[in-house]
Design an enzyme around this catalytic site. Structure first.
Site, PDB file in Angstrom:
ATOM      1  N   HIS A  62      16.995  68.693  64.967  1.00  0.00           N
ATOM      2  CA  HIS A  62      16.720  68.096  63.660  1.00  0.00           C
ATOM      3  C   HIS A  62      15.532  67.135  63.755  1.00  0.00           C
ATOM      4  CE1 HIS A  62      20.731  69.474  62.510  1.00  0.00           C
ATOM      5  NE2 HIS A  62      20.502  69.083  61.276  1.00  0.00           N
ATOM      6  N   ASN A 101      17.232  65.642  73.231  1.00  0.00           N
ATOM      7  CA  ASN A 101      17.782  65.703  71.871  1.00  0.00           C
ATOM      8  C   ASN A 101      19.174  65.077  71.786  1.00  0.00           C
ATOM      9  OD1 ASN A 101      17.972  66.502  69.095  1.00  0.00           O
ATOM     10  ND2 ASN A 101      19.178  68.285  69.719  1.00  0.00           N
TER      11      ASN A 101
END
Lengths: 350, 350
Positions: free
Chosen positions: A172, A204
């Site tokens: 994201h 991440n």
């Protein structure tokens, strides 16, 4: 420092043994003194073309206005004395369609994204968070699904199968956790137009997540925080021949989606008060394992470094007098460590 | 061939010992049959965003109209039932300026260029040649000088010093020789916004020049020829790990201008007559030494291959019924050889 050149090496190594990439920022002097990292300088560079209406996608009834036009300096800077007797008509090409590039803008409830059809990554995504928006917790990411974005023509889409077994996370850019105020707002963060291939473990799911948490916690001090996030493809110097090369993987079969070498965030922490000051911070992190001990401030860069690397401009209309430097106003250095320790504390409790 | 994938390996090797790059074209099936190289297929893919007014640079009094708008499908393809109660305002970012990307369009007398501020190369340049325009010979390139383009903001410009001692030619994308009809029109081809770093000997000064000559000689058969030219950054499969990587040099100190791995030309040879047929050809050549013996047709690719690699669209408004395949209409295969032999013949005469 006129015509001086400055190479800021940031994030040279994210840690011992890490597959970190040396980030090189081209910071040409161009007559101005930009050697002072602490002084965020004016980026109000002259923009030449006449006018542009940004292409726009509307994917939800919440229509967030996209600026319809920008003011450009339209004065011809290279006047020509040629008579208008051209025997050719180059613009006749457009009878077959305008080639583009089209940078698909998608206006979502919680963010706006701008897509790069060549790399199948966003150019940038822009979000807005406030203490109030983060206090509402209606959405849960376990109700959301990753989605190919139907607003992008098929041949330019990033596909779910491109990411499948690639070894990279669907990372994201606008975090789902920033959009808990609505399930459908959170759902929209799962479009692949809000995604880049990111190293999972150590990035991440770790340092980058802590960095996102740092951004959210800025709302404890600031009533309004804007964040622009996106990928970078930075050159690295080859030790053998001394030349600079950009090298990045492309995932999918056939290869389709670029794997960025780095990611940037430009943070606008907006103060209350009549002066409307904005604490600006620009950060560049390698798409690689980063130890939690690494100070966040090591990744702070001059805003112009991100602008030169992306070809974008982030504060062309923000006067220098209104700017502050985020990391001078708040501690950027120990957030990750604190967070990691709190995580450990939570782990002990559990 | 539904959902089939096709990898067209073109220009795998430009010759023995050449530093050629394997070009890989991502040609996802997406349900359509695109496995037939000889059949130029419809590229009229749906374009989603609402409307765009292309940014525009006017550098000369010869104002060539740039299409002010494109028609897009504005119907929301992902309707949301969310009430408009967003606690955030992501578009508030634009008070600080719109990030871009701005793809600077320059309208010159003989061509139009679209610039990529990230790579400091053009996205594309579009020109138009006719038998009449090529018959006029008022310009001479020895009167022209290479120029940094003042229409581009300084921090995004390609600079003369970036090319200096880089080992690469400042390679015209619209050839100077196509603009001999006016000295000032030719002068404009020397802006660095019309330039890419190209391998000199064996490519820019040889095979690529022969290819440009091929384009000009199309005017012996066609009354009007349009050519779109630009750079590519194509992935190559790594033999060791089997993954695909894009790798390209960036020249300048600090590194500033990308060195494309390949170049494309999309050629529109326009027929006379009521049916307004257009013979289309798309070619991709590696930025490397290519022996003159290599047939030009080896570099022919489906138009969609260039579109997928660039993120651009070249014939979205050209109905399939009006299209012909250039290399089926005229000989693309022996032009270079003939040219080389003619050169030898000329050399013997001299």
């Amino acid at each position: 420092m006129s015509k001086a050149t400055l190479a800021v090496i940031a994030a040279v190594s994210a840690g011992a043994g890490a597959a970190a990439t040396a980030a090189m920022y081209s910071l040409r002097g161009d007559g101005s003194n930009n050697n002072n990292k602490k002084k965020l300088e004016s980026t109000a560079a002259p923009i030449a073309p006449s006018s542009t209406l940004a292409p726009r996608l509307t994917s939800s009834p919440v229509t967030v206005p996209v600026p319809a036009s920008q003011v450009f300096d339209n004065s011809p800077s290279t006047p020509s004395n040629t008579p208008s007797n051209a025997p050719v008509d180059p613009s006749g090409l457009f009878q077959y369609g305008f080639p583009g590039p089209i940078s698909d803008l998608a206006t979502r409830q919680a963010f706006i994204s701008c897509y790069d059809r060549r790399t199948r990554n966003p150019h940038w995504v822009a979000e807005h968070i406030t203490p109030q928006s983060l206090a509402i917790r209606d959405g849960d990411r376990k109700n959301s699904n990753f989605l190919e974005d139907p607003l992008i023509p098929a041949k330019f889409q990033a596909k779910l199968k491109d990411y499948f077994r690639s070894g990279y996370d669907r990372g994201h850019q606008v975090p789902a956790a920033d959009c808990k105020w609505s399930q459908s707002a959170m759902d929209e963060t799962f479009y692949l137009t809000n995604m880049c291939p990111q190293v999972g473990d150590g990035f991440n799911r770790d340092y980058w997540a802590h960095f996102e948490d740092f951004c959210r916690r800025l709302t404890e001090k600031y009533p309004s925080v804007r964040i622009v996030t996106g990928p970078l493809y930075l050159p690295k110097r080859d030790d053998k021949d001394g030349k600079w090369y950009v090298k990045y993987e492309v995932i999918g079969n056939p290869p389709n989606v670029a794997v960025p070498t780095h990611f940037y965030k430009v943070i606008y922490a907006e103060e209350d008060g009549p002066e409307k000051k904005v604490a600006l911070g620009a950060f560049v992190l390698p798409n690689a394992v980063i130890p939690n001990e690494k100070p966040l401030q090591d990744f702070e860069v001059p805003l112009e470094a991100v602008e030169r690397a992306t070809g974008l401009e982030f504060a062309s209309k923000l006067p220098v007098q209104r700017r502050k430097r985020l990391c001078a106003e708040t501690s950027c250095s120990i957030i990750v460590k604190e967070y990691a320790e709190r995580q450990k504390a939570f782990a002990k409790k559990a």
